[in-house]
Enzyme design. Structure first.
Site, PDB file in Angstrom:
ATOM      1  N   GLY A  12     -10.280  -8.793 -29.716  1.00 19.47           N
ATOM      2  CA  GLY A  12     -10.990 -10.011 -29.310  1.00 19.47           C
ATOM      3  C   GLY A  12     -12.004  -9.824 -28.201  1.00 19.47           C
ATOM      4  N   MET A  90     -10.293  -9.096 -40.001  1.00 19.43           N
ATOM      5  CA  MET A  90     -10.176  -8.017 -40.986  1.00 19.43           C
ATOM      6  C   MET A  90      -9.662  -8.498 -42.345  1.00 19.43           C
ATOM      7  SD  MET A  90     -11.703  -5.685 -39.628  1.00 19.43           S
ATOM      8  CE  MET A  90     -12.069  -4.550 -38.304  1.00 19.43           C
ATOM      9  N   ASN A 107     -21.230 -12.420 -39.166  1.00 15.00           N
ATOM     10  CA  ASN A 107     -20.282 -11.321 -38.969  1.00 15.00           C
ATOM     11  C   ASN A 107     -20.934 -10.262 -38.093  1.00 15.00           C
ATOM     12  OD1 ASN A 107     -17.903  -9.739 -39.384  1.00 15.00           O
ATOM     13  ND2 ASN A 107     -19.011  -8.510 -40.890  1.00 15.00           N
ATOM     14  N   HIS A 109     -20.776  -6.104 -37.476  1.00 11.25           N
ATOM     15  CA  HIS A 109     -20.279  -4.852 -38.054  1.00 11.25           C
ATOM     16  C   HIS A 109     -20.689  -3.717 -37.104  1.00 11.25           C
ATOM     17  CE1 HIS A 109     -18.919  -2.128 -41.120  1.00 11.25           C
ATOM     18  NE2 HIS A 109     -20.013  -1.419 -40.940  1.00 11.25           N
ATOM     19  N   SER A 136     -24.541  -4.307 -36.099  1.00  8.78           N
ATOM     20  CA  SER A 136     -25.400  -5.229 -36.855  1.00  8.78           C
ATOM     21  C   SER A 136     -24.735  -6.603 -36.890  1.00  8.78           C
ATOM     22  CB  SER A 136     -25.537  -4.768 -38.310  1.00  8.78           C
ATOM     23  OG  SER A 136     -25.956  -3.431 -38.398  1.00  8.78           O
ATOM     24  N   ASP A 145     -20.102  -6.753 -46.328  1.00 10.58           N
ATOM     25  CA  ASP A 145     -21.070  -6.391 -45.276  1.00 10.58           C
ATOM     26  C   ASP A 145     -22.509  -6.351 -45.800  1.00 10.58           C
ATOM     27  OD1 ASP A 145     -18.963  -6.077 -43.444  1.00 10.58           O
ATOM     28  OD2 ASP A 145     -18.665  -3.995 -44.007  1.00 10.58           O
TER      29      ASP A 145
HETATM   30  C1  GAR Z   1     -15.855  -4.886 -33.637  1.00 13.10           C
HETATM   31  O1  GAR Z   1     -16.281  -3.604 -33.267  1.00 13.10           O
HETATM   32  C2  GAR Z   1     -16.502  -5.294 -34.948  1.00 13.10           C
HETATM   33  O2  GAR Z   1     -17.768  -4.754 -35.100  1.00 13.10           O
HETATM   34  C3  GAR Z   1     -15.528  -4.724 -35.956  1.00 13.10           C
HETATM   35  O3  GAR Z   1     -14.269  -4.971 -35.404  1.00 13.10           O
HETATM   36  C4  GAR Z   1     -14.356  -4.862 -33.989  1.00 13.10           C
HETATM   37  C5  GAR Z   1     -13.587  -6.008 -33.371  1.00 13.10           C
HETATM   38  O4  GAR Z   1     -13.477  -5.822 -31.998  1.00 13.10           O
HETATM   39  N1  GAR Z   1     -15.664  -5.344 -37.228  1.00 13.10           N
HETATM   40  C6  GAR Z   1     -15.616  -4.680 -38.388  1.00 13.10           C
HETATM   41  O5  GAR Z   1     -15.382  -3.494 -38.467  1.00 13.10           O
HETATM   42  C7  GAR Z   1     -15.857  -5.530 -39.627  1.00 13.10           C
HETATM   43  N2  GAR Z   1     -16.083  -4.722 -40.759  1.00 13.10           N
HETATM   44  P1  GAR Z   1     -12.968  -6.998 -31.059  1.00 13.10           P
HETATM   45  O6  GAR Z   1     -11.677  -7.553 -31.678  1.00 13.10           O
HETATM   46  O7  GAR Z   1     -12.702  -6.345 -29.745  1.00 13.10           O
HETATM   47  O8  GAR Z   1     -14.053  -8.031 -30.990  1.00 13.10           O
END
Ligand code: GAR
Length: 200
Positions: A12, A90, A107, A109, A136, A145
């Site tokens: 988060g 996820m 979103n 990524h 991105s 994505d």
């Molecule tokens: C982030 O780095 C985001 O880009 C990635 O999950 C992480 C969440 O971090 N998302 C993906 O890989 C989606 N395909 P967070 O919970 O610390 O915000």
């Protein structure tokens, strides 16, 4: 004021960056809801601390993706959500959800799309040997994505990088571009034209 729902499954840190941006007045919107599918997500603690309403819905017991999503949509409708922000959520959204919130789902990524889609964008870029990567922000459509890109940032990869050191630098950039993209959306400055997003 527009209502935002942020969806999380994990740490988060992006949720935190968005919360901070709303609290400071950088994003002029209401953080109306945090949606979570994982009871052990640290993001839940962050939402609680920030006083944001939490909707925790575990996938257990739902037969299909759409059935789960209908449960989420019921809550989003009740809270009059204008913008859905996926921040490390996820789970794939069902076509039903994506149609319902067409052009209202963002979103982030951790790779330069369209490269390294999927759940391991940081590791995949490192293993491939690219010299530059970075996050991105994009609109969500049905393909994985694959929606129109709003903002990207670059991060150079050094020989000494591990997944952890690289992730740290990518996250720093994410925490800048995600609030920025949300601000642009809230201010009505994003216009989708085919694959392209025009920013005014
Ligand atoms: C982030 O780095 C985001 O880009 C990635 O999950 C992480 C969440 O971090 N998302 C993906 O890989 C989606 N395909 P967070 O919970 O610390 O915000």
């Amino acid at each position: 004021m527009k209502n935002i729902a942020v969806f999380c499954s994990g740490n988060g840190t992006n949720l935190q960056a968005i919360v901070d941006a709303v609290e400071s007045g950088y994003i002029k919107a209401n953080m109306a809801l945090m949606v979570c599918d994982n009871p052990s997500a640290y993001a839940l603690k962050r939402a609680k601390k920030a006083g944001i309403e939490i909707f925790l819905l575990t996938p257990k017991g739902f037969k299909t993706r759409e059935e789960y999503d209908r449960g989420v949509i019921k809550k989003l409708t009740e809270k009059k959500i204008d913008l859905v922000v996926l921040a490390g959520f996820m789970r794939l959204l069902s076509p039903y959800f994506i149609k319902k919130y067409k052009d209202k789902i963002l979103n982030i990524h951790p790779a330069l799309l369209p490269s390294f889609k999927g759940t391991q964008g940081i590791k995949d870029a490192l293993d491939y040997g690219v010299k530059v990567t970075g996050p991105s922000v994009h609109f969500v459509e049905e393909g994985l994505d694959s929606g129109p890109i709003i903002l990207q940032e670059t991060v150079e990869i050094n020989d000494a990088d591990t997944e952890e050191t690289l992730a740290e630098r990518i996250h720093e950039k994410e925490h800048i571009i995600y609030p920025k993209a949300i601000k642009l959306f809230i201010e009505g400055k994003l216009k989708i034209e085919g694959r392209k997003v025009k920013i005014s």
